[in-house]
Design a protein around this motif. Sequence first.
Motif, short mmCIF file in Angstrom:
data_model
loop_
_atom_site.label_atom_id
_atom_site.label_comp_id
_atom_site.label_asym_id
_atom_site.label_seq_id
_atom_site.Cartn_x
_atom_site.Cartn_y
_atom_site.Cartn_z
N SER A 78 43.60 47.45 32.87
CA SER A 78 43.47 47.71 31.44
C SER A 78 44.87 48.04 30.93
O SER A 78 45.59 48.80 31.57
CB SER A 78 42.53 48.90 31.23
N PHE B 12 39.79 39.18 27.36
CA PHE B 12 39.05 40.36 27.79
C PHE B 12 38.60 40.23 29.25
O PHE B 12 38.67 41.18 30.02
CB PHE B 12 37.82 40.54 26.88
N GLU C 276 34.84 53.29 24.93
CA GLU C 276 35.02 51.88 25.26
C GLU C 276 35.54 51.73 26.70
O GLU C 276 35.05 50.89 27.46
CB GLU C 276 35.99 51.24 24.27
N ASN D 13 33.34 46.23 22.13
CA ASN D 13 34.36 46.52 21.12
C ASN D 13 33.79 47.08 19.82
O ASN D 13 34.53 47.25 18.85
CB ASN D 13 35.18 45.27 20.83
N THR D 14 32.50 47.39 19.78
CA THR D 14 31.89 47.98 18.60
C THR D 14 32.61 49.29 18.27
O THR D 14 32.86 50.10 19.17
CB THR D 14 30.39 48.27 18.85
N VAL E 221 31.46 41.10 24.76
CA VAL E 221 32.76 41.63 24.34
C VAL E 221 32.64 42.30 22.97
O VAL E 221 33.17 43.40 22.76
CB VAL E 221 33.84 40.52 24.33
N ALA E 222 31.92 41.68 22.06
CA ALA E 222 31.72 42.29 20.74
C ALA E 222 30.98 43.61 20.86
O ALA E 222 31.30 44.58 20.15
CB ALA E 222 30.96 41.33 19.83
N TRP F 239 32.03 52.86 19.94
CA TRP F 239 32.48 53.19 21.31
C TRP F 239 33.97 53.51 21.35
O TRP F 239 34.46 53.99 22.34
CB TRP F 239 32.21 52.02 22.26
N GLN F 240 34.69 53.21 20.27
CA GLN F 240 36.15 53.27 20.32
C GLN F 240 36.70 54.66 20.00
O GLN F 240 37.67 54.79 19.26
CB GLN F 240 36.74 52.22 19.39
#
Length: 182
Positions: free
Chosen positions: A71, A77, A117, A10-11, A6-7, A14-15
């Motif tokens: 989503s 998550f 993401e 969520n980096t 998940v981390a 990628w967002q």
Amino acid sequence: MSFDPVAWINTPRWQTSRLGLDRMVDLLDRMGRPQDDLRFVHVAGTNGKGSTCAYLASMQAAGLRVGLFTSPYILRFEERIRVNGCDIAQGELARAVETVRPHAEAMEAACGDHPTEFELMCAVALVHFRAVGCDIVVMGVGIEWIVMMEVKLEGIIMEGMVIEWILMVGLVLEWIIMVWVE
């Protein structure tokens, strides 16, 4: 320290949010096109997708193995990726992310661009759904639904304000129809 899927998803790198299919097509091609082994129903719209998806996911009562991708998530998550009503387990999520990760990072290294993401989450879901042998996958998507046009659909349900999205992102209906027909 163990790997936290998940981390990693969520980096911040990628967002980003960028329209277009090129990154998703590239990522799926690098991964061996997991979507080609699955059948899909999309639920696109602004409101009501969750209820519609839950209803469609009840096809498991007919003896089908049903994958469900939604989503955003509400509490955890892992609830974004479900099979027959059960959230993806942490170990399964880690395995699916580890399958996608080298391809996403190779993409970034090769061309300087990388999946978003949402594209990563879709790819992880597709890898998992193929791994567990889903008979049908219900995908609830918002404005990012364009990303999932790379899959072959058994059906699509468009709710609410999809036409507004089309106008907002500058797409024309003829192009969408052309892509689906191909």
